[in-house]
Design an enzyme around this catalytic site. Structure first.
Site, short mmCIF file in Angstrom:
data_model
loop_
_atom_site.label_atom_id
_atom_site.label_comp_id
_atom_site.label_asym_id
_atom_site.label_seq_id
_atom_site.Cartn_x
_atom_site.Cartn_y
_atom_site.Cartn_z
N PRO A 1 0.83 -1.22 0.00
CA PRO A 1 0.00 0.00 0.00
C PRO A 1 0.86 1.27 0.00
CG PRO A 1 -0.23 -1.23 2.07
CD PRO A 1 0.57 -2.08 1.15
N GLU B 1 3.39 -8.04 8.78
CA GLU B 1 3.62 -6.59 8.77
C GLU B 1 4.49 -6.15 7.59
OE1 GLU B 1 1.84 -4.86 10.99
OE2 GLU B 1 1.15 -6.85 11.62
N ARG C 1 -3.75 -8.50 -20.21
CA ARG C 1 -4.77 -8.21 -21.22
C ARG C 1 -4.32 -7.18 -22.24
NH1 ARG C 1 -7.50 -3.80 -20.53
NH2 ARG C 1 -9.46 -4.42 -21.46
N ASP D 1 -7.03 1.17 -25.64
CA ASP D 1 -5.96 1.93 -25.01
C ASP D 1 -6.11 3.43 -25.21
OD1 ASP D 1 -4.75 -0.21 -24.00
OD2 ASP D 1 -2.80 0.17 -24.93
C1 4GT Z 1 -2.61 -3.57 0.38
C2 4GT Z 1 -1.94 -3.61 -0.81
C3 4GT Z 1 -0.88 -4.54 -0.91
C4 4GT Z 1 -1.23 -5.21 1.28
C5 4GT Z 1 -2.32 -2.69 -1.91
C6 4GT Z 1 2.57 -6.27 3.28
C7 4GT Z 1 1.90 -7.21 4.21
C8 4GT Z 1 1.53 -5.66 2.40
C9 4GT Z 1 0.45 -7.25 3.85
C10 4GT Z 1 0.36 -6.61 2.51
N1 4GT Z 1 -2.28 -4.36 1.40
N2 4GT Z 1 -0.55 -5.32 0.13
N3 4GT Z 1 -0.16 -4.67 -2.05
N4 4GT Z 1 -3.24 -1.76 -1.67
N5 4GT Z 1 -0.89 -5.93 2.36
O1 4GT Z 1 -1.79 -2.80 -3.01
#
Ligand code: 4GT
Length: 245
Positions: A88, A115, A153, A168
């Site tokens: 994220p 984590e 795709r 596209d």
């Molecule tokens: C959200 C996304 C992602 C997670 C996203 C590391 C441990 C990240 C859990 C994982 N959450 N990964 N790629 N929004 N969680 O892309």
């Protein structure tokens, strides 16, 4: 194009690539999807892949050594592979990024759990960090699937060669127009008459109008980036005057 997925849960990837368009793309040799179990690169007898965070706190952190060994194995086969960590905290994925990634021949997709990974994994081995949106998942696996789907795709032959180029130029700028199929009448709800008219010019105009209307109503942020013709701008002026449904 080849995808190597580094994950603690390789089983999660069995069904998404056994259905429909992606299964055909694999069959045709247009994409190759391989999963690599990070646990196979843990050398201690318990095959430990995570540990408590230095400094204390909640949860566990994925250890650097097994991930390092897994990435180094793939890199020893192909030094030009690009390594992506799904997180994220990464750059939000969009259509333009998918298009750029589709020009690469080989990606490693690292999926985090718990984590996340030891920061040194990111410093030493990751070329690019990508997020699929502003929300938290239990792991990076679903994000990796989303990335593979949207990139695949775009590859020639995956959808049917004529479709991709057309789409596209359109997407990333405007939302799609409404689609209908038979029956023409369902519980008193009719398909817009113009679509039954056979008048292709009128149909194109109607679709452009509906795409503009929908974008203006739902995603006005997209309109500033869209390339709009003089006619589009006139249509938008009308839409903004009416401002209904
Ligand atoms: C959200 C996304 C992602 C997670 C996203 C590391 C441990 C990240 C859990 C994982 N959450 N990964 N790629 N929004 N969680 O892309």
């Amino acid at each position: 194009m080849r995808f190597d997925i580094l994950t603690l849960f390789p089983e999660m990837f069995s069904s998404p690539f056994q259905e429909s368009i992606l299964a055909k793309a694999i069959e045709k040799g247009l994409i190759e999807v391989r999963t690599i179990n990070i646990r196979d690169f843990a050398l201690d007898k318990r095959r430990i892949v995570d540990d408590a965070p230095y400094g204390g706190g909640q949860g566990m952190v994925m250890k650097v050594e097994p991930i390092a060994r897994a990435i180094e194995q793939v890199k020893s086969e192909d030094p030009s592979v690009r390594t992506i960590y799904l997180t994220p905290e990464g750059k939000p994925l969009n259509q333009e990024m998918a298009r750029q990634l589709s020009s690469r021949s080989h990606l490693i997709l690292l999926c985090g759990r718990y984590e996340g990974v030891d920061e040194r994994v990111r410093e030493l081995f990751i070329d690019e960090e990508i997020s699929i949106g502003d929300y938290v998942l239990t792991g990076g696996e679903l994000a990796a699937m989303v990335l593979i789907d949207t990139v695949s795709r775009l590859l020639p032959g995956v959808l049917g060669s004529d479709r991709s180029a057309e789409e596209d130029s359109f997407f990333g700028s405007l939302l799609e127009y409404p689609q209908y199929t038979r029956p023409a009448s369902f519980r008193g709800y009719e398909v817009p008459e113009v679509l039954l008219s056979g008048n292709h010019q009128a149909i194109s105009l109607w679709r452009r109008k509906e795409a503009l209307r929908r974008t203006w109503m739902r995603r006005p942020d997209l309109l500033s980036k869209a390339s709009l013709s003089e006619e589009d701008k006139k249509i938008l002026e009308e839409i903004s005057k009416k401002d209904v449904s």
